[in-house]
Motif scaffolding. Structure first.
Motif, short mmCIF file in Angstrom:
data_model
loop_
_atom_site.label_atom_id
_atom_site.label_comp_id
_atom_site.label_asym_id
_atom_site.label_seq_id
_atom_site.Cartn_x
_atom_site.Cartn_y
_atom_site.Cartn_z
N SER A 1 0.83 -1.21 0.00
CA SER A 1 0.00 0.00 0.00
C SER A 1 0.86 1.25 0.00
O SER A 1 2.05 1.22 0.34
CB SER A 1 -0.93 0.01 1.22
N SER A 2 0.26 2.38 -0.38
CA SER A 2 0.96 3.66 -0.37
C SER A 2 1.15 4.17 1.05
O SER A 2 2.10 4.89 1.33
CB SER A 2 0.15 4.71 -1.15
N ASN A 3 0.24 3.81 1.93
CA ASN A 3 0.26 4.31 3.30
C ASN A 3 -0.05 3.14 4.23
O ASN A 3 -1.20 2.71 4.32
CB ASN A 3 -0.76 5.42 3.47
N GLY A 4 0.95 2.65 4.93
CA GLY A 4 0.78 1.50 5.80
C GLY A 4 0.06 1.80 7.09
O GLY A 4 -0.13 0.92 7.91
N GLU A 5 -0.35 3.05 7.31
CA GLU A 5 -1.03 3.43 8.54
C GLU A 5 -2.54 3.50 8.39
O GLU A 5 -3.24 3.84 9.33
CB GLU A 5 -0.52 4.79 9.02
N GLU A 6 -3.06 3.19 7.20
CA GLU A 6 -4.49 3.31 6.95
C GLU A 6 -5.00 2.15 6.10
O GLU A 6 -4.25 1.55 5.35
CB GLU A 6 -4.80 4.64 6.23
N ALA A 7 -6.30 1.89 6.22
CA ALA A 7 -6.96 0.88 5.39
C ALA A 7 -8.32 1.42 4.95
O ALA A 7 -9.05 2.00 5.75
CB ALA A 7 -7.14 -0.41 6.17
N LEU A 8 -8.63 1.24 3.68
CA LEU A 8 -9.86 1.79 3.11
C LEU A 8 -11.11 1.18 3.75
O LEU A 8 -11.13 0.00 4.11
CB LEU A 8 -9.93 1.53 1.61
N LEU A 9 -12.13 2.01 3.82
CA LEU A 9 -13.46 1.60 4.28
C LEU A 9 -14.44 1.77 3.12
O LEU A 9 -14.10 2.38 2.10
CB LEU A 9 -13.89 2.47 5.47
N GLY A 10 -15.64 1.33 3.29
CA GLY A 10 -16.66 1.44 2.24
C GLY A 10 -17.45 2.73 2.31
O GLY A 10 -18.68 2.70 2.32
N ILE A 11 -16.74 3.86 2.33
CA ILE A 11 -17.40 5.18 2.34
C ILE A 11 -16.69 6.12 1.37
O ILE A 11 -15.50 5.97 1.10
CB ILE A 11 -17.43 5.81 3.75
N HIS A 12 -17.43 7.08 0.84
CA HIS A 12 -16.86 8.05 -0.11
C HIS A 12 -17.75 9.29 -0.21
O HIS A 12 -18.90 9.30 0.24
CB HIS A 12 -16.70 7.41 -1.49
N ASP A 13 -17.18 10.33 -0.82
CA ASP A 13 -17.98 11.51 -1.18
C ASP A 13 -17.77 11.85 -2.66
O ASP A 13 -17.68 13.00 -3.06
CB ASP A 13 -17.68 12.71 -0.26
N LEU A 14 -17.72 10.80 -3.47
CA LEU A 14 -17.47 10.97 -4.90
C LEU A 14 -18.62 11.67 -5.63
O LEU A 14 -18.39 12.34 -6.63
CB LEU A 14 -17.22 9.61 -5.55
N TYR A 15 -19.85 11.52 -5.17
CA TYR A 15 -20.99 12.11 -5.86
C TYR A 15 -21.12 13.60 -5.60
O TYR A 15 -21.46 14.37 -6.49
CB TYR A 15 -22.30 11.41 -5.46
N LYS A 16 -20.84 14.00 -4.35
CA LYS A 16 -20.95 15.41 -3.96
C LYS A 16 -19.98 15.66 -2.81
O LYS A 16 -20.01 14.94 -1.81
CB LYS A 16 -22.38 15.74 -3.52
N GLU A 17 -19.13 16.65 -2.97
CA GLU A 17 -18.13 16.96 -1.96
C GLU A 17 -18.77 17.16 -0.59
O GLU A 17 -19.77 17.88 -0.46
CB GLU A 17 -17.34 18.23 -2.37
N PHE B 1 -4.18 1.40 -1.13
CA PHE B 1 -4.38 1.18 0.29
C PHE B 1 -4.80 -0.26 0.53
O PHE B 1 -5.47 -0.87 -0.32
CB PHE B 1 -5.49 2.09 0.84
N ALA B 2 -4.46 -0.76 1.69
CA ALA B 2 -5.08 -1.99 2.15
C ALA B 2 -6.55 -1.68 2.36
O ALA B 2 -6.95 -0.51 2.41
CB ALA B 2 -4.42 -2.44 3.46
N PHE B 3 -7.38 -2.69 2.50
CA PHE B 3 -8.80 -2.45 2.76
C PHE B 3 -9.36 -3.58 3.59
O PHE B 3 -8.79 -4.66 3.69
CB PHE B 3 -9.60 -2.30 1.46
N PHE B 4 -10.48 -3.30 4.19
CA PHE B 4 -11.21 -4.30 4.97
C PHE B 4 -12.37 -4.80 4.12
O PHE B 4 -13.11 -4.01 3.54
CB PHE B 4 -11.78 -3.71 6.25
N CYS B 5 -12.51 -6.11 4.07
CA CYS B 5 -13.62 -6.73 3.37
C CYS B 5 -14.60 -7.21 4.43
O CYS B 5 -14.23 -7.92 5.35
CB CYS B 5 -13.12 -7.91 2.54
N GLU B 6 -15.85 -6.80 4.32
CA GLU B 6 -16.87 -7.18 5.30
C GLU B 6 -17.80 -8.21 4.67
O GLU B 6 -18.38 -7.98 3.62
CB GLU B 6 -17.67 -5.95 5.72
N LEU B 7 -17.94 -9.33 5.35
CA LEU B 7 -18.79 -10.40 4.86
C LEU B 7 -19.99 -10.55 5.79
O LEU B 7 -19.87 -10.42 7.00
CB LEU B 7 -18.02 -11.73 4.84
N PRO B 8 -21.17 -10.84 5.23
CA PRO B 8 -22.35 -11.07 6.09
C PRO B 8 -22.18 -12.33 6.90
O PRO B 8 -21.51 -13.28 6.47
CB PRO B 8 -23.50 -11.18 5.11
#
Length: 108
Positions: free
Chosen positions: A27-43, A98-105
């Protein structure tokens, strides 16, 4: 991708993140991992990958101390959310790796 719903879930993800060196390999930053959130549609309109408002998830834990408070949309390029290994959420550039977390039901 994981969506945090409580402080307890944040603690569990932080524990996993801190225990796993392989979680951040490449990853580019070993201190963080992506989550399933964003503001891509509207800042500044943060939503989950399912289109639900972040406020409806039960957890809105932006970091108030890391990098002088978040989200800050540095260089107008930070539109994805990531968990910081010290706790709290940061907004990050979606073009970085980034690393990321995968959430499974839960299986019934």
């Amino acid at each position: 991708m994981a969506i945090i719903n409580s402080k307890a879930e944040e603690a569990k993800l932080l524990d996993m993140m801190r225990k796993s060196e392989s979680l951040v390999r490449g990853s580019s930053n070993g201190e963080e991992a992506l989550l399933g959130i964003h503001d891509l549609y509207k800042e500044a309109d943060w939503v989950t990958i399912f289109g639900e408002p972040l406020a409806s998830t039960g957890y809105v834990g932006w970091s108030s101390t890391y990098w002088n408070g978040q989200p800050d949309n540095r260089d107008n390029r930070q539109h994805c959310g990531a968990l910081i290994n010290q706790g709290g959420i940061d907004d990050v550039n979606y073009n970085d790796k980034f690393a990321f977390f995968c959430e499974l039901p839960l299986a019934c």
